[in-house]
Design an enzyme around this catalytic site. Structure first.
Site, short mmCIF file in Angstrom:
data_model
loop_
_atom_site.label_atom_id
_atom_site.label_comp_id
_atom_site.label_asym_id
_atom_site.label_seq_id
_atom_site.Cartn_x
_atom_site.Cartn_y
_atom_site.Cartn_z
N SER A 92 0.80 -1.23 0.00
CA SER A 92 0.00 0.00 0.00
C SER A 92 0.82 1.28 0.00
O SER A 92 0.30 2.35 -0.30
CB SER A 92 -0.92 0.04 1.22
N THR A 162 -6.63 -18.20 0.52
CA THR A 162 -6.44 -19.47 1.21
C THR A 162 -5.14 -20.11 0.74
O THR A 162 -4.62 -19.79 -0.33
CB THR A 162 -7.61 -20.41 0.93
N ASN A 200 -8.95 -0.84 -1.73
CA ASN A 200 -7.92 -0.95 -2.74
C ASN A 200 -8.44 -0.70 -4.14
O ASN A 200 -7.69 -0.30 -5.04
CB ASN A 200 -7.27 -2.33 -2.66
#
Length: 382
Positions: A92, A162, A200
């Site tokens: 970020s 995952t 985002n």
């Protein structure tokens, strides 16, 4: 403060991740001027390793002096230590670079922050209550657009967050349109301008606006306008490059919602899945140079720097401007910068408002440690 466990991957920090990276416990501390060394900072990075982070690297610049240190290992298999020159995925933190380019374009009269998303990306933001005709570029940059964060889409999480999904899809090719599709099949968080929510998706769109306004890839514009003028030789927008430049450490993740279980080497991945929201690679020295130059006015005219630093309420301990956060530490010191979390990497880069005292820190694991504690140690002491 509770342990931060990352539940999302392959992009810049979500609101919760940003908050966790910025928020630190209240500490009784003296201002930075009260201590001349960096003993507290060194202890803080060592504490992060004791908490489970494989390795940490931190660089500080105060005035004309630079100090750097490492703790832990960069490779769990060989035991090779981390380096102060390590390249890492900054996630970020990329948002500040993107916002800077947008503001430069505004200064050049090529766009306005009050332009709608629809003006630059006609028909792109539509569906389930989203409407680009009612969202401004400013609202993208300060996260007041209400647009759903594609990271939070259950389909995206199942595919990429995952262990099974990540290991199968870590090298997937994805265009911005694919990422937007995940976001727009969900309802917005609120009406444009009706609140604050880290998303985002906002910076996927902002990067596309740069491309529409300039006719060039947003990464090329970042390189031409920021990386090259500041001689940031370790900074890049890698696109689809799945490896890190050397020197670098390995990156590790649990790929789970807990801090237990197997540890996976997640160093190689396709950062294009983060796009304008968190694609970039850098090192600590370059990040310090970037934020110091930005706050000193080397990259933006006064009017645009003032706009960037005009903040809105975000979380309890910080306020958010245009691609940059204003964090008040426990000792009253304000620092400006950004946190960044991506699979296997957790970073923070900040500077004081005068650009004279700067810090960048990176952990090469994403399930433990507190970068905010490192900030408290450096700027407030213990």
């Amino acid at each position: 403060m509770t342990r931060r466990v990352r539940t999302t991957t392959l992009t810049a920090a979500t609101a919760a991740a940003l908050s966790a990276a910025l928020v630190t416990p209240a500490l009784a501390a003296a201002p930075a001027a009260a201590h001349g060394g960096h003993d507290a900072t060194r202890k803080a990075v060592r504490a992060a390793v004791a908490d489970g982070v494989p390795g940490a690297t931190v660089t500080v610049r105060r005035g004309h002096g630079t100090w750097a240190a490492t703790a832990g290992v960069g490779d769990l298999r060989t035991g090779e230590p981390r380096s102060v020159r390590d390249h890492y995925r900054v996630a970020s933190i990329s948002k500040t670079f993107v916002a800077t380019v947008v503001l430069q374009l505004e200064a050049e009269g090529r766009l306005s922050l009050d332009d709608t998303v629809e003006k630059w990306l006609p028909g792109v933001v539509r569906g389930n209550g989203h409407d680009g005709r009612r969202i401004t570029l400013r609202q993208l940059l300060d996260h007041t657009s209400g647009i759903f964060d594609y990271l939070q889409d259950t389909g995206f999480q199942q595919t990429y967050a995952t262990a099974e999904g990540f290991l199968k899809h870590r090298f997937d090719e994805a265009d911005p349109q694919d990422l937007l599709a995940f976001a727009l099949r969900n309802e917005p968080y609120f009406e444009p301008g009706g609140g604050w929510k880290y998303s985002n998706t906002n910076y996927v769109l902002a990067a596309q606006v740069i491309e529409k306004a300039t006719g060039h890839a947003h990464g090329d514009e970042i390189e031409r306008r920021i990386i090259d003028p500041l001689h940031l030789t370790s900074t890049s927008v890698p696109g689809r490059r799945t490896t890190l430049p050397k020197p670098s450490s390995r990156a590790y993740s649990k790929l789970a919602t807990t801090a237990t279980g197997p540890t996976y080497d997640v160093t190689e991945l396709n950062p294009r899945l983060a796009y304008g929201s968190g694609e970039m690679v850098s090192d600590s020295a370059d990040l310090i140079r970037f934020y110091s130059a930005l706050l000193r006015g080397r990259l933006l005219p006064p009017e645009q720097l003032k706009e960037m630093k005009t903040t809105v309420d975000a979380e309890d301990t910080y306020r958010y401007g245009l691609g940059i956060a204003d964090l008040e530490l426990s000792c009253g010191v304000h620092v400006w910068g950004h946190a960044g979390g991506i699979t296997g990497s957790n970073s923070m880069a900040v500077t004081t408002e005068d650009g004279r005292h700067s810090l960048a820190v990176n952990f090469n694991g994403d399930w433990s440690g507190n970068t905010g504690a490192v900030l408290e140690a450096e700027f407030c002491g213990r």
